[in-house]
Design a protein around this motif. Structure first.
Motif, PDB file in Angstrom:
ATOM      1  N   GLU A  33     -21.763  27.632 -15.344  1.00  0.00           N
ATOM      2  CA  GLU A  33     -22.756  27.103 -14.401  1.00  0.00           C
ATOM      3  C   GLU A  33     -22.450  27.553 -12.978  1.00  0.00           C
ATOM      4  OE1 GLU A  33     -23.245  22.872 -14.506  1.00  0.00           O
ATOM      5  OE2 GLU A  33     -24.392  22.927 -16.369  1.00  0.00           O
ATOM      6  N   LYS A  66     -33.084  22.932  -4.948  1.00  0.00           N
ATOM      7  CA  LYS A  66     -34.056  23.065  -6.039  1.00  0.00           C
ATOM      8  C   LYS A  66     -34.286  24.538  -6.386  1.00  0.00           C
ATOM      9  CE  LYS A  66     -38.752  21.819  -7.336  1.00  0.00           C
ATOM     10  NZ  LYS A  66     -39.997  21.166  -6.900  1.00  0.00           N
ATOM     11  N   ALA A  97     -31.068  26.151  -8.015  1.00  0.00           N
ATOM     12  CA  ALA A  97     -30.906  25.690  -9.394  1.00  0.00           C
ATOM     13  C   ALA A  97     -31.970  26.316 -10.297  1.00  0.00           C
ATOM     14  CB  ALA A  97     -30.994  24.166  -9.459  1.00  0.00           C
ATOM     15  N   SER A  98     -33.189  26.385  -9.812  1.00  0.00           N
ATOM     16  CA  SER A  98     -34.269  27.006 -10.584  1.00  0.00           C
ATOM     17  C   SER A  98     -33.971  28.478 -10.846  1.00  0.00           C
ATOM     18  CB  SER A  98     -35.583  26.853  -9.814  1.00  0.00           C
ATOM     19  OG  SER A  98     -36.619  27.550 -10.455  1.00  0.00           O
ATOM     20  N   LEU A 125     -31.033  26.267 -14.192  1.00  0.00           N
ATOM     21  CA  LEU A 125     -30.355  24.997 -14.421  1.00  0.00           C
ATOM     22  C   LEU A 125     -31.146  23.869 -13.762  1.00  0.00           C
ATOM     23  CD1 LEU A 125     -26.738  26.178 -13.540  1.00  0.00           C
ATOM     24  CD2 LEU A 125     -27.650  25.757 -15.831  1.00  0.00           C
ATOM     25  N   PRO A 126     -30.922  22.639 -14.225  1.00  0.00           N
ATOM     26  CA  PRO A 126     -31.563  21.524 -13.529  1.00  0.00           C
ATOM     27  C   PRO A 126     -30.932  21.334 -12.151  1.00  0.00           C
ATOM     28  CG  PRO A 126     -30.152  20.712 -15.291  1.00  0.00           C
ATOM     29  CD  PRO A 126     -30.167  22.208 -15.397  1.00  0.00           C
ATOM     30  N   ARG A 127     -31.714  20.822 -11.217  1.00  0.00           N
ATOM     31  CA  ARG A 127     -31.232  20.619  -9.854  1.00  0.00           C
ATOM     32  C   ARG A 127     -29.998  19.722  -9.827  1.00  0.00           C
ATOM     33  NH1 ARG A 127     -31.886  16.705  -6.238  1.00  0.00           N
ATOM     34  NH2 ARG A 127     -33.431  15.616  -7.479  1.00  0.00           N
ATOM     35  N   THR A 128     -29.929  18.774 -10.721  1.00  0.00           N
ATOM     36  CA  THR A 128     -28.791  17.849 -10.735  1.00  0.00           C
ATOM     37  C   THR A 128     -27.469  18.546 -11.032  1.00  0.00           C
ATOM     38  OG1 THR A 128     -29.275  17.301 -13.041  1.00  0.00           O
ATOM     39  CG2 THR A 128     -30.167  15.827 -11.340  1.00  0.00           C
ATOM     40  N   SER A 129     -27.516  19.698 -11.704  1.00  0.00           N
ATOM     41  CA  SER A 129     -26.254  20.411 -11.940  1.00  0.00           C
ATOM     42  C   SER A 129     -25.659  20.878 -10.615  1.00  0.00           C
ATOM     43  CB  SER A 129     -26.457  21.588 -12.890  1.00  0.00           C
ATOM     44  OG  SER A 129     -27.274  22.553 -12.299  1.00  0.00           O
TER      45      SER A 129
END
Length: 128
Positions: free
Chosen positions: A10, A36, A39-40, A44-48
């Protein structure tokens, strides 16, 4: 399960996405520097980014802040150059008007001079 921030795959994806974004080579995201978008771009999701890799999220925030400051500085520089350009254009207009006026005065002063009229040539005198 990996601990927060210890997923090397990641991290690599996020760092690579940040680099692509900074180079303007995004393929998925908007190209903006934001959590955002990064991550996009990494898929990956933004929370990662915001929860697992907080150090990278802080880096994204700093880069975004620096980018904003750079754009503000460029805007100020552009405004300064526009002001200088307007001042120089006014000077050019003034100089052009002065040159035109001087040219008109010169033309008028040469038109009022008495013209030298040549007398009759020797050939004309000999005919009489």
């Amino acid at each position: 399960m990996t601990r927060r921030g210890e997923d090397p795959v990641e991290r690599d994806l996020l760092v690579t996405a940040l680099i692509r974004t900074l180079r303007g080579e995004t393929s998925v995201s908007s190209g903006r520097v934001s959590s955002k978008a990064i991550a996009s771009e990494a898929g990956l999701p933004r929370t990662s980014l915001t929860h697992k890799h907080r150090d990278l999220n802080e880096l994204v925030r700093l880069v975004k802040e620096l980018d904003k400051k750079a754009r503000n500085n460029q805007s100020e520089e552009v405004n300064s150059l526009r002001t200088q350009n307007a001042e120089l254009q006014a000077l050019v207009d003034t100089l052009a008007a002065q040159v035109t006026l001087a040219s008109m005065r010169l033309r008028d002063s040469t038109s009022h001079r008495p013209k030298l009229v040549a007398g009759p040539s020797h050939d004309e005198e000999s005919r009489w």
